[in-house]
Design a protein around this motif. Structure first.
Motif, PDB file in Angstrom:
ATOM      1  N   ASN A 152       0.850  -1.190   0.000  1.00 16.15           N
ATOM      2  CA  ASN A 152       0.000   0.000   0.000  1.00 16.15           C
ATOM      3  C   ASN A 152       0.888   1.244   0.000  1.00 16.15           C
ATOM      4  N   PRO A 153       1.543   1.543  -1.113  1.00 15.95           N
ATOM      5  CA  PRO A 153       2.490   2.656  -1.141  1.00 15.95           C
ATOM      6  C   PRO A 153       1.810   3.999  -0.893  1.00 15.95           C
ATOM      7  N   THR A 154       2.502   4.840  -0.149  1.00 14.29           N
ATOM      8  CA  THR A 154       2.003   6.174   0.142  1.00 14.29           C
ATOM      9  C   THR A 154       2.289   7.099  -1.030  1.00 14.29           C
ATOM     10  N   THR A 155       1.294   7.866  -1.428  1.00 12.39           N
ATOM     11  CA  THR A 155       1.467   8.859  -2.490  1.00 12.39           C
ATOM     12  C   THR A 155       1.736  10.216  -1.868  1.00 12.39           C
ATOM     13  N   LEU A 156       2.769  10.896  -2.358  1.00 12.93           N
ATOM     14  CA  LEU A 156       3.125  12.220  -1.887  1.00 12.93           C
ATOM     15  C   LEU A 156       2.981  13.200  -3.037  1.00 12.93           C
ATOM     16  N   VAL A 157       2.226  14.260  -2.826  1.00 12.21           N
ATOM     17  CA  VAL A 157       2.011  15.270  -3.856  1.00 12.21           C
ATOM     18  C   VAL A 157       2.684  16.565  -3.411  1.00 12.21           C
ATOM     19  N   PHE A 158       3.735  16.950  -4.126  1.00 14.95           N
ATOM     20  CA  PHE A 158       4.433  18.200  -3.866  1.00 14.95           C
ATOM     21  C   PHE A 158       3.689  19.308  -4.615  1.00 14.95           C
ATOM     22  N   GLU A 159       3.106  20.248  -3.854  1.00 13.73           N
ATOM     23  CA  GLU A 159       2.424  21.390  -4.440  1.00 13.73           C
ATOM     24  C   GLU A 159       3.269  22.636  -4.208  1.00 13.73           C
ATOM     25  N   GLU A 160       3.274  23.510  -5.170  1.00 10.97           N
ATOM     26  CA  GLU A 160       4.090  24.713  -5.038  1.00 10.97           C
ATOM     27  C   GLU A 160       3.616  25.537  -3.840  1.00 10.97           C
ATOM     28  N   ALA A 161       4.564  25.890  -2.979  1.00 11.76           N
ATOM     29  CA  ALA A 161       4.233  26.596  -1.741  1.00 11.76           C
ATOM     30  C   ALA A 161       4.103  28.094  -1.992  1.00 11.76           C
ATOM     31  N   SER A 162       3.336  28.727  -1.121  1.00  7.97           N
ATOM     32  CA  SER A 162       3.226  30.179  -1.145  1.00  7.97           C
ATOM     33  C   SER A 162       4.069  30.758  -0.014  1.00  7.97           C
ATOM     34  N   ALA A 163       4.238  32.062  -0.035  1.00 11.17           N
ATOM     35  CA  ALA A 163       5.055  32.724   0.983  1.00 11.17           C
ATOM     36  C   ALA A 163       4.431  32.626   2.374  1.00 11.17           C
ATOM     37  N   THR A 164       3.112  32.377   2.441  1.00 11.48           N
ATOM     38  CA  THR A 164       2.423  32.334   3.738  1.00 11.48           C
ATOM     39  C   THR A 164       2.237  30.920   4.274  1.00 11.48           C
ATOM     40  N   ASP A 165       2.712  29.908   3.553  1.00 10.33           N
ATOM     41  CA  ASP A 165       2.470  28.529   3.981  1.00 10.33           C
ATOM     42  C   ASP A 165       3.184  28.177   5.278  1.00 10.33           C
ATOM     43  N   ALA A 166       4.156  28.965   5.679  1.00 10.67           N
ATOM     44  CA  ALA A 166       4.807  28.714   6.972  1.00 10.67           C
ATOM     45  C   ALA A 166       3.803  28.812   8.111  1.00 10.67           C
ATOM     46  N   ASN A 167       2.692  29.543   7.883  1.00  6.62           N
ATOM     47  CA  ASN A 167       1.661  29.674   8.911  1.00  6.62           C
ATOM     48  C   ASN A 167       0.902  28.375   9.150  1.00  6.62           C
TER      49      ASN A 167
END
Length: 451
Positions: A152-167
């Motif tokens: 049951n492999p885990t799928t990881l989706v890298f989405e482009e981050a925004s400057a505010t995602d640190a919140n």
């Protein structure tokens, strides 16, 4: 002569065809692999703010927000809100590489957030630190799958981050919950969630590494002796100052109807438990639910299901490795003190062969002649909720071979660690296991239901 001329023409044509076949690809296989690796590295390094990942290592567990910023020199900055190991994984600067086997692989080379999760449950937890590259979506997301999760492999989706995602990262909340989990020297956290404007308490445990919440029971604030078992487990995600359940808790509990989806936490304070010579520093965390109900989460010695050990079985055993002195196994010390000791046993109203009933606590000993001795003290119990008082007999008794290699007087060393000050509390861990803990000594004894 004409035939010879035609033969030479055929040889030239055939040779030309072979050369054309060989030159179908302008690059060698190695060059094509190198180009694919460079293309993925370029994609990884492209976004100005890096990538955002919502990572759920396995079904049933919770999720972590992860921010990753790659560069083209094989370096990656990883930010998370996992508070374990004194916040080591809040931010790490590591190295990575792209390999090619059956396809492209992303490998985090150093010990990381992913490595820590991979080690959980003796490396049986579904986390990973090596990922197979799957594809790039039309939206520009990069999709990876875990390399070694074959079933049951885990799928990881890298989405482009925004400057505010640190919140998104709830470092303060995660760190505070982690501190609360360490308030008591027990295997699982023990919390009480009080609904300030409702006659309701929920008793629960949090697993920070797996991001799961286990709500075992409910009670009225006005009558904690009346317990309703719940047996509710859900993954959760930390998002800023909020804990968000994957599956809401909805229904009527101890006579109060609620729908609990999230809690936004605010004030974190120091509290204390004053039953020992030195008070035990604990914590409390106030907040509001999704329904705007004020609540307080606090460390507690109360465990509504702990007392059920008395009715679930009449015999429990604790392997020596399950006896813990302030976080460290006491097995070696016990074996040195009590020669031949193999386990600790708890008889709780057990019917013996002669029809009598036994309450007894002590150690099973294997003697040099392979005979067995159970050296124990009889006791009369007083059980108040999940607090048990052992009123021991003055004499040590034995079952089996009364002649033993061990100095049976030394069983008192460990009975005292468990019962000192009459401060023994019982916590239900899983279906067949109970932890007997003395918060004043820091000793824990995990007993397994033998029936």
């Amino acid at each position: 002569m004409k035939k010879l001329y035609i033969l030479w023409i055929l040889i030239i044509v055939l040779t030309s065809c072979k050369d054309d076949d060989i030159n179908v690809f302008e690059e060698t296989a190695d060059e094509r692999v190198a180009a694919a690796i460079q293309s993925l590295k370029d994609d990884l390094a492209a976004p100005a703010n890096g990538w955002r990942l919502k990572y759920r290592p396995e079904d049933g567990g919770g999720s972590f927000y992860v921010l990753l910023k790659f560069d083209d020199e094989n370096k990656v900055n990883i930010k998370t809100d996992l508070g374990s190991q004194d916040g080591e994984f809040y931010e790490q600067n590591l190295t990575y590489r792209i390999d090619s086997s059956l396809g492209l692989e992303l490998i985090i080379e150093n010990y990381s957030f992913f490595s820590f999760l991979f080690e959980q449950d003796q490396a049986t937890y579904g986390a990973e630190f090596e990922f197979n590259y799957a594809n790039k979506t039309p939206e520009g997301d990069l999709v990876f799958v875990s390399k070694t999760d074959l079933s049951n492999p885990t799928t990881l989706v890298f989405e482009e981050a925004s400057a505010t995602d640190a919140n998104l990262l709830g470092k303060e909340l995660s760190g505070n919950l982690n501190d609360m989990s360490d308030d008591l020297a027990i295997f699982s956290s023990s919390f009480k969630l009080t609904f300030e404007t409702r006659d309701l308490l929920l008793f629960l445990a949090l697993n920070e590494s797996k991001r799961t919440i286990d709500i075992g029971s409910a009670a009225k604030k006005s009558n904690t002796a009346s317990i309703q078992s719940i047996d509710f487990v859900s993954g959760y995600t930390i998002k800023g100052d909020s804990l968000i359940l994957d599956t809401p808790l909805a229904g009527s509990f101890a006579g109060t109807s609620i729908s609990l989806k999230s809690i936004a936490f605010s004030s974190f304070t120091n509290e204390s438990i004053d039953i020992c010579v030195d008070p035990i520093t604990t914590h409390a965390y106030t907040g509001v639910t999704n329904a705007n109900l004020p609540v307080t989460l606090e460390t507690t010695l109360q465990n509504a299901t702990g007392k059920l050990f008395a009715t679930e079985s009449d015999f429990y055993y604790a392997p020596l490795s399950f006896i813990i002195d302030n976080g460290v196994s006491a097995a070696s010390a016990i074996q040195q003190d009590i020669q031949g000791a193999v386990e600790m046993d708890l008889f709780y109203n057990t019917q013996l062969n002669d029809g009598s009933r036994l309450y007894g606590l002590g150690f099973t000993i294997i003697n040099s002649d392979n005979s067995q001795t159970f050296a124990y003290r009889k006791f009369t119990p007083v059980l108040e909720d999940n607090k048990i008082t052992f009123n021991f007999d003055s004499q040590i008794s034995t079952l089996g071979n009364p002649v033993t290699d061990a100095d049976i007087s030394k069983i008192d060393i460990y009975l005292d660690k468990l019962t000192e000050g009459d401060n023994t509390f019982v916590f239900k861990l899983i279906t067949d296991r109970y932890e007997f803990n003395n918060p004043c000594t820091g000793w824990s004894f995990v007993f397994i239901n033998a029936n």
